[in-house]
Design a protein around this motif. Structure first.
Motif, PDB file in Angstrom:
ATOM      1  N   ASN A 141     110.242  -2.126  93.965  1.00 46.19           N
ATOM      2  CA  ASN A 141     110.304  -3.107  95.060  1.00 46.19           C
ATOM      3  C   ASN A 141     109.726  -4.471  94.680  1.00 46.19           C
ATOM      4  O   ASN A 141     109.055  -5.131  95.480  1.00 46.19           O
ATOM      5  CB  ASN A 141     109.604  -2.559  96.306  1.00 46.19           C
ATOM      6  N   GLY A 142     109.989  -4.881  93.425  1.00 47.67           N
ATOM      7  CA  GLY A 142     109.532  -6.183  92.984  1.00 47.67           C
ATOM      8  C   GLY A 142     108.140  -6.212  92.394  1.00 47.67           C
ATOM      9  O   GLY A 142     107.701  -7.250  91.890  1.00 47.67           O
ATOM     10  N   PHE A 143     107.435  -5.104  92.420  1.00 48.67           N
ATOM     11  CA  PHE A 143     106.102  -5.021  91.809  1.00 48.67           C
ATOM     12  C   PHE A 143     106.233  -4.502  90.381  1.00 48.67           C
ATOM     13  O   PHE A 143     106.887  -3.481  90.132  1.00 48.67           O
ATOM     14  CB  PHE A 143     105.202  -4.080  92.610  1.00 48.67           C
ATOM     15  N   ASN A 144     105.587  -5.183  89.436  1.00 46.59           N
ATOM     16  CA  ASN A 144     105.620  -4.770  88.039  1.00 46.59           C
ATOM     17  C   ASN A 144     104.539  -3.736  87.773  1.00 46.59           C
ATOM     18  O   ASN A 144     103.461  -4.024  87.236  1.00 46.59           O
ATOM     19  CB  ASN A 144     105.436  -5.988  87.126  1.00 46.59           C
ATOM     20  N   VAL A 145     104.837  -2.514  88.189  1.00 49.41           N
ATOM     21  CA  VAL A 145     103.941  -1.381  87.971  1.00 49.41           C
ATOM     22  C   VAL A 145     104.659  -0.364  87.089  1.00 49.41           C
ATOM     23  O   VAL A 145     105.888  -0.381  86.977  1.00 49.41           O
ATOM     24  CB  VAL A 145     103.514  -0.736  89.305  1.00 49.41           C
ATOM     25  N   ARG A 146     103.902   0.530  86.480  1.00 49.58           N
ATOM     26  CA  ARG A 146     104.481   1.490  85.547  1.00 49.58           C
ATOM     27  C   ARG A 146     103.951   2.892  85.814  1.00 49.58           C
ATOM     28  O   ARG A 146     102.774   3.068  86.133  1.00 49.58           O
ATOM     29  CB  ARG A 146     104.151   1.111  84.092  1.00 49.58           C
ATOM     30  N   PHE A 147     104.833   3.873  85.663  1.00 49.36           N
ATOM     31  CA  PHE A 147     104.397   5.267  85.619  1.00 49.36           C
ATOM     32  C   PHE A 147     105.454   6.093  84.902  1.00 49.36           C
ATOM     33  O   PHE A 147     106.616   5.698  84.780  1.00 49.36           O
ATOM     34  CB  PHE A 147     104.096   5.821  87.014  1.00 49.36           C
ATOM     35  N   SER A 148     105.037   7.263  84.416  1.00 44.65           N
ATOM     36  CA  SER A 148     105.888   8.081  83.553  1.00 44.65           C
ATOM     37  C   SER A 148     106.599   9.217  84.275  1.00 44.65           C
ATOM     38  O   SER A 148     107.576   9.748  83.755  1.00 44.65           O
ATOM     39  CB  SER A 148     105.040   8.675  82.423  1.00 44.65           C
ATOM     40  N   GLY A 149     106.093   9.616  85.433  1.00 37.82           N
ATOM     41  CA  GLY A 149     106.653  10.782  86.111  1.00 37.82           C
ATOM     42  C   GLY A 149     106.214  12.100  85.517  1.00 37.82           C
ATOM     43  O   GLY A 149     106.592  13.166  85.999  1.00 37.82           O
ATOM     44  N   VAL A 150     105.406  12.071  84.465  1.00 38.31           N
ATOM     45  CA  VAL A 150     104.917  13.311  83.847  1.00 38.31           C
ATOM     46  C   VAL A 150     103.851  13.955  84.718  1.00 38.31           C
ATOM     47  O   VAL A 150     103.775  15.180  84.822  1.00 38.31           O
ATOM     48  CB  VAL A 150     104.354  13.016  82.437  1.00 38.31           C
ATOM     49  N   TYR A 151     103.033  13.120  85.338  1.00 42.06           N
ATOM     50  CA  TYR A 151     101.920  13.612  86.147  1.00 42.06           C
ATOM     51  C   TYR A 151     102.191  13.366  87.634  1.00 42.06           C
ATOM     52  O   TYR A 151     102.980  12.481  87.981  1.00 42.06           O
ATOM     53  CB  TYR A 151     100.636  12.882  85.754  1.00 42.06           C
ATOM     54  N   PRO A 152     101.541  14.122  88.521  1.00 37.33           N
ATOM     55  CA  PRO A 152     101.620  13.789  89.944  1.00 37.33           C
ATOM     56  C   PRO A 152     101.176  12.340  90.157  1.00 37.33           C
ATOM     57  O   PRO A 152     100.133  11.927  89.630  1.00 37.33           O
ATOM     58  CB  PRO A 152     100.651  14.788  90.596  1.00 37.33           C
ATOM     59  N   THR A 153     101.962  11.571  90.892  1.00 37.70           N
ATOM     60  CA  THR A 153     101.735  10.126  90.978  1.00 37.70           C
ATOM     61  C   THR A 153     101.743   9.660  92.426  1.00 37.70           C
ATOM     62  O   THR A 153     102.624  10.031  93.204  1.00 37.70           O
ATOM     63  CB  THR A 153     102.830   9.376  90.195  1.00 37.70           C
TER      64      THR A 153
END
Length: 226
Positions: A141-153
């Motif tokens: 949604n326009g925010f430059n955030v990152r995550f891998s989906g490997v862990y509960p997020t």
């Protein structure tokens, strides 16, 4: 790039033919569905493909994999080859668009999910398939955030005010939920911000309910792909 274990490098159990173009694509779609809300069905999915995703998506099954992920199917679900037909039958219009311009990775998909009759997407997410079935979400949604989906997020949209991050992390500390990785971004000073927390354990439903009632939180989503 954060791997959970050796199996993350080898790749997940999957419906083929490609860990990057099929399994990774399915996980990108599934991450988008979890961010949108697992308990509701989008009226329309616009999927913009870049790089090798755009060049080979039909031959490698990237199209059916992303749509299968949007239906919350795991990478080894036998329904993946029929995902587009199932999505349309359930009321979701699916549109694929070739991407133009710069993209963060050779295997990039931008997913836009719409409510009925809406002109603007309720969810706008950019995901990349980085190899071995692993992914990285790089924008929500326009925010430059990152995550891998490997862990509960946890993906939390909140007001950008002093103490919000500290207050939320203190609640997690109280419940002995450890944070393995954090990513934050904001659109403007004192405006909206987004916090992404990758956790070492599953997210208790009671904790989600408590955080949802937190005054500074505008929206809370849990992404659990494992």
């Amino acid at each position: 790039m954060r791997f959970k274990d050796v199996f993350s490098i080898i790749g997940p159990a999957m419906v083929g033919p490609s860990s990057s173009h099929t399994a990774g694509a399915a996980r990108i779609g599934r991450a988008a569905r979890h961010l949108y809300g697992r308990d509701r069905q989008p009226a329309k999915a616009e999927i913009v493909l870049y790089g090798s995703f755009a060049d080979t998506y039909k031959g490698h099954g990237t199209d059916m994999a992303i749509v299968g992920g949007l239906l919350d199917y795991p990478t080894d679900d036998e329904r993946l080859p029929q995902a587009q037909e199932i999505a349309r039958a359930s009321g979701t219009e699916v549109v694929f668009v070739p991407g133009k311009g710069m993209h963060p990775h050779p295997n990039t998909a931008v997913i836009k999910l719409y409510e009925q009759d809406a002109e603007e997407p309720a969810l706008f997410m950019t995901g990349t398939s980085i190899g071995g079935g692993n992914i990285e979400v790089v924008n929500v949604n326009g925010f430059n955030v990152r995550f891998s989906g490997v862990y509960p997020t946890l993906v939390i949209t909140h007001t950008d005010s002093p103490g919000v991050i500290a207050d939320i992390t203190q609640i997690l500390k109280r419940e002995w939920v450890n944070i393995g990785y954090m990513s934050v971004d904001r659109k403007s000073r004192a405006g909206d911000a987004m916090m992404v927390l990758e956790l070492d354990a599953a997210i208790p439903s009671a904790l989600l309910e408590e955080l949802s009632g937190f005054p500074s939180i505008r929206e809370l989503r849990a992404v659990e792909l494992s």
